[in-house]
Design a protein around this motif. Structure first.
Motif, PDB file in Angstrom:
ATOM      1  N   ARG A  76      46.474  31.152  12.744  1.00 51.24           N
ATOM      2  CA  ARG A  76      47.526  30.751  11.863  1.00 51.24           C
ATOM      3  C   ARG A  76      48.045  32.095  11.242  1.00 51.24           C
ATOM      4  O   ARG A  76      47.493  33.183  11.086  1.00 51.24           O
ATOM      5  CB  ARG A  76      47.019  30.050  10.566  1.00 51.24           C
ATOM      6  N   TYR A  94      49.836  31.870   8.401  1.00 48.14           N
ATOM      7  CA  TYR A  94      49.809  31.735   6.873  1.00 48.14           C
ATOM      8  C   TYR A  94      48.490  31.877   6.453  1.00 48.14           C
ATOM      9  O   TYR A  94      47.532  31.266   7.169  1.00 48.14           O
ATOM     10  CB  TYR A  94      50.452  30.252   6.636  1.00 48.14           C
ATOM     11  N   GLY A 130      57.964  31.142   6.679  1.00 47.17           N
ATOM     12  CA  GLY A 130      56.618  30.820   6.681  1.00 47.17           C
ATOM     13  C   GLY A 130      55.992  32.158   6.157  1.00 47.17           C
ATOM     14  O   GLY A 130      54.878  32.017   5.650  1.00 47.17           O
ATOM     15  N   ASP A 184      61.125  26.541   8.660  1.00 48.94           N
ATOM     16  CA  ASP A 184      59.617  26.791   8.476  1.00 48.94           C
ATOM     17  C   ASP A 184      59.653  27.021   7.144  1.00 48.94           C
ATOM     18  O   ASP A 184      59.923  28.352   6.858  1.00 48.94           O
ATOM     19  CB  ASP A 184      59.188  27.748   9.257  1.00 48.94           C
ATOM     20  N   SER A 197      56.444  26.979   5.362  1.00 46.72           N
ATOM     21  CA  SER A 197      54.959  26.956   5.302  1.00 46.72           C
ATOM     22  C   SER A 197      54.792  27.907   4.092  1.00 46.72           C
ATOM     23  O   SER A 197      55.129  28.909   4.008  1.00 46.72           O
ATOM     24  CB  SER A 197      54.369  27.214   6.470  1.00 46.72           C
ATOM     25  N   ASN A 225      58.656  22.251   9.097  1.00 46.60           N
ATOM     26  CA  ASN A 225      57.284  22.882   8.962  1.00 46.60           C
ATOM     27  C   ASN A 225      56.919  23.048   7.511  1.00 46.60           C
ATOM     28  O   ASN A 225      57.639  23.855   6.820  1.00 46.60           O
ATOM     29  CB  ASN A 225      57.043  24.121   9.856  1.00 46.60           C
ATOM     30  N   ASN A 282      53.788  23.190   6.140  1.00 49.25           N
ATOM     31  CA  ASN A 282      52.254  23.497   5.980  1.00 49.25           C
ATOM     32  C   ASN A 282      52.057  24.098   4.731  1.00 49.25           C
ATOM     33  O   ASN A 282      52.602  25.049   4.367  1.00 49.25           O
ATOM     34  CB  ASN A 282      51.806  24.051   7.228  1.00 49.25           C
ATOM     35  N   ASP A 283      50.995  23.808   4.090  1.00 49.85           N
ATOM     36  CA  ASP A 283      50.344  24.587   2.795  1.00 49.85           C
ATOM     37  C   ASP A 283      51.432  24.296   1.810  1.00 49.85           C
ATOM     38  O   ASP A 283      51.413  25.224   1.165  1.00 49.85           O
ATOM     39  CB  ASP A 283      49.931  25.916   3.094  1.00 49.85           C
ATOM     40  N   CYS A 284      52.300  23.551   1.644  1.00 49.83           N
ATOM     41  CA  CYS A 284      53.331  23.200   0.428  1.00 49.83           C
ATOM     42  C   CYS A 284      52.748  22.465  -0.287  1.00 49.83           C
ATOM     43  O   CYS A 284      52.938  21.018  -0.322  1.00 49.83           O
ATOM     44  CB  CYS A 284      54.707  22.704   1.299  1.00 49.83           C
ATOM     45  N   SER A 303      55.669  18.813  10.491  1.00 45.12           N
ATOM     46  CA  SER A 303      54.283  19.287  10.158  1.00 45.12           C
ATOM     47  C   SER A 303      53.885  19.240   8.781  1.00 45.12           C
ATOM     48  O   SER A 303      54.725  19.963   8.038  1.00 45.12           O
ATOM     49  CB  SER A 303      54.016  20.471  10.756  1.00 45.12           C
ATOM     50  N   ARG A 351      50.581  20.092   7.461  1.00 45.25           N
ATOM     51  CA  ARG A 351      49.177  20.454   7.330  1.00 45.25           C
ATOM     52  C   ARG A 351      48.840  20.862   5.945  1.00 45.25           C
ATOM     53  O   ARG A 351      49.365  21.301   5.333  1.00 45.25           O
ATOM     54  CB  ARG A 351      48.891  21.566   8.247  1.00 45.25           C
TER      55      ARG A 351
END
Length: 578
Positions: free
Chosen positions: A24, A26, A114, A138, A140, A162, A164-166, A187, A189
């Motif tokens: 990753r 991030y 990100g 993105d 993220s 994307n 992710n992790d928001c 995405s 995630r």
């Protein structure tokens, strides 16, 4: 690689599957290695001393980055130039909310933010100003909220998003993207706020090809909203622990699905019966699901299946004869199951296999005779098994083997001689106390080795002489405790090294850092638990590519490492001690 010498083999890496891939980008939590959602990012990479002359454009963009405070807008530039400038700012970590303002109305196509700190709703107005030009975004790890997503209504050509992790995006935010019907990649995630109710917003995203909802615990029951997404080819719902058999029924109509990941769910053999109509499915990840060999009846109907992960399931030898039906498989992961040599008998016919994982299974020497016909095998995982030196004779004919893991087996020096004819071998993990200098000498014919892990092996200074044969080595780990500076002299000319782990060798001194100072390709260096001091840090100044440096239990201070990072090692992002 940390300072500790022991490695836990019974602990699952909760985002580690097969085949292996990238980490990753991030850093909020965890790592993602298998089929990670990532957006490609162009970057300018001008390294001194490479003999390559940077283009005039590269030099101009680099100069603009250095003088970014002098510019208020880039909207008059051609789009490709302003795109290259913002890519460079992101890559170098120089993009701020102030400098971002200069990209208003630039008609940018890609915004990959990100890795940028402090991205929040205030950035969304500028993102929105890119209008119909914006194709991928993105965000993220950002602090963008549901309200911030309102701004995306003007970016209706978006194809990839994307989030992710928001952590601050929830069901109301999903409503704001429901009109982005051109989306193909989405995405979310590691989002704990999205629920099955909110997933109704996905029903209008009829062009969606890839959807990633890994570690979204609130989505069970919501897969019913995906029934109309007939173009969907990839669905990742790993680590959504409450996904059950009932959630599999809506997926039966997604006949274009090629990749499905439902690991660590509650899906049983019954739930798998809904999947037998997915005739385009080529990759199925069931790791950690409570399925047994009975599910193989349903899976054998999937003619296109090439990649199957049944690691950490409830498999025993009973019913394993059904594996003989999977002659098209290229990758099979059976790790951490209660299977024995009796199961391997039924793998004889899987002659298309390129990767086989038997990690921590009750496999012994005699079982390996069933692998002799797997002539296409490139990767073999045998760690934590009962395999010993005698069993390796059955592998000598697998000339296409590129990677083999023999860590925590009972293989000794004498067994390694049986690997000497595997000329294609690029990666070898031994990780065993019973391997000595003699065993390393038996490997010198494997000149193509790129990755060699001797973690825990009893290698001495004398044994490092044999390392000179491995000119192509990119990663090397020798954490035996038997090395001194004299042994490092035989490592200093391995110019292809990008990763070097010499931790646990407590007699290494600052001289070691001086010796390896010419390994300018190093990206990761670990010399923990040694006698290195602050004085030795000066020898690392030439390692401009270094991104990870671990010096735990050494006589160095975090402050001195930080000074080195600021003045000489601009790419260093991971430091221990911190």
């Amino acid at each position: 690689m940390g300072g500790a010498c022991s490695r836990k083999r019974d602990q699952r890496d909760d985002e580690d599957d097969f085949p292996r891939g990238i980490s990753r980008r991030y850093s909020k939590s965890g790592s993602s290695k298998w089929l990670a959602t990532a957006f490609s990012r162009p970057a300018i990479d001008i390294q001194p001393g490479t003999g390559q002359c940077p283009s005039l454009m590269d030099l101009c963009v680099r100069k603009i980055r250095e003088d970014i405070d002098k510019y208020s807008t880039f909207s008059m530039l051609p789009r490709d130039i302003s795109q290259q400038i913002i890519n460079e700012l992101v890559y170098s970590g120089c993009l701020t909310d102030v400098s971002f303002e200069g990209f208003r109305d630039c008609a940018l196509q890609d915004l990959h933010l990100g890795e940028c700190p402090n991205v929040n709703d205030s950035w969304m107005d500028i993102i929105s100003s890119q209008g119909l030009s914006l194709l991928s975004l993105d965000l993220s790890g950002s602090n963008v909220t549901d309200n911030g997503l309102i701004y995306l209504k003007d970016c209706t050509n978006l194809q990839a998003l994307n989030f992710n992790d928001c952590d601050e995006i929830s069901d109301p935010g999903l409503e704001h993207i429901s009109g982005l019907s051109n989306l193909t990649n989405l995405s979310f995630r590691r989002n704990g706020a999205i629920t099955s109710h909110g997933m109704s917003a996905f029903a209008s995203l009829v062009n969606l090809i890839k959807l990633d909802l890994e570690k979204c615990p609130g989505i069970p029951g919501g897969l019913v909203h995906l029934q109309g997404l007939t173009k969907l080819q990839s669905l990742n719902i790993k680590w959504c622990n409450c996904i059950s058999d009932a959630d599999m029924k809506p997926l039966s109509g997604l006949t274009n699905l090629k990749c499905l990941q439902i690991s660590c769910s509650k899906v049983t053999d019954f739930g798998i019966t809904y999947l037998k109509v997915l005739h385009n499915l080529s990759l199925l990840n069931l790791e950690g699901c409570p399925v047994t060999a009975a599910c193989l009846d349903s899976l054998s109907a999937l003619d296109a299946l090439l990649y199957l992960n049944l690691s950490r399931c409830h498999l025993t030898d009973e019913g394993c004869e059904k594996f003989s039906r999977f002659g098209n498989l290229k990758v099979l992961n059976l790790g951490f199951n209660d299977i024995t040599d009796a199961c391997l008998v039924h793998l004889k016919g899987l002659t298309n296999l390129e990767s086989l994982n038997l990690d921590s299974c009750r496999i012994g020497d005699e079982g390996l005779v069933n692998l002799t016909g797997l002539k296409h095998l490139k990767c073999l995982e045998l760690s934590d098994t009962e395999v010993g030196s005698n069993g390796l004779r059955h592998l000598s004919g697998l000339v296409k083997l590129e990677s083999i893991n023999l860590s925590f087996t009972v293989v000794t020096d004498s067994g390694l001689r049986k690997l000497s004819g595997l000329s294609s071998l690029k990666s070898l993990n031994l990780d065993a106390r019973q391997i000595t200098d003699t065993g390393l000498a038996a490997l010198t014919s494997l000149t193509g080795l790129m990755h060699l892990d001797l973690f825990g092996a009893r290698i001495t200074d004398s044994g490092t002489n044999y390392l000179r044969s491995f000119k192509n080595l990119r990663s090397l780990e020798i954490c035996s405790g038997g090395l001194t500076d004299a042994g490092v002299k035989n490592i200093k000319d391995l110019s292809s090294l990008t990763l070097l782990n010499l931790s646990q060798n407590c007699n290494l001194t600052d001289k070691t850092l001086e010796l390896i100072s010419g390994l300018t390709g190093l990206v990761s260096l670990n010399v923990s638990n040694s006698r290195i001091t602050n004085s030795g840090l000066r020898h690392l100044k030439m390692l401009k590519n270094l991104k990870s440096l671990t010096l735990e239990a050494c006589k160095v201070t975090a402050n001195d490492i930080r000074k080195l990072q600021l003045t000489d090692l601009p790419n260093l992002v991971s430091v221990r001690p911190e």
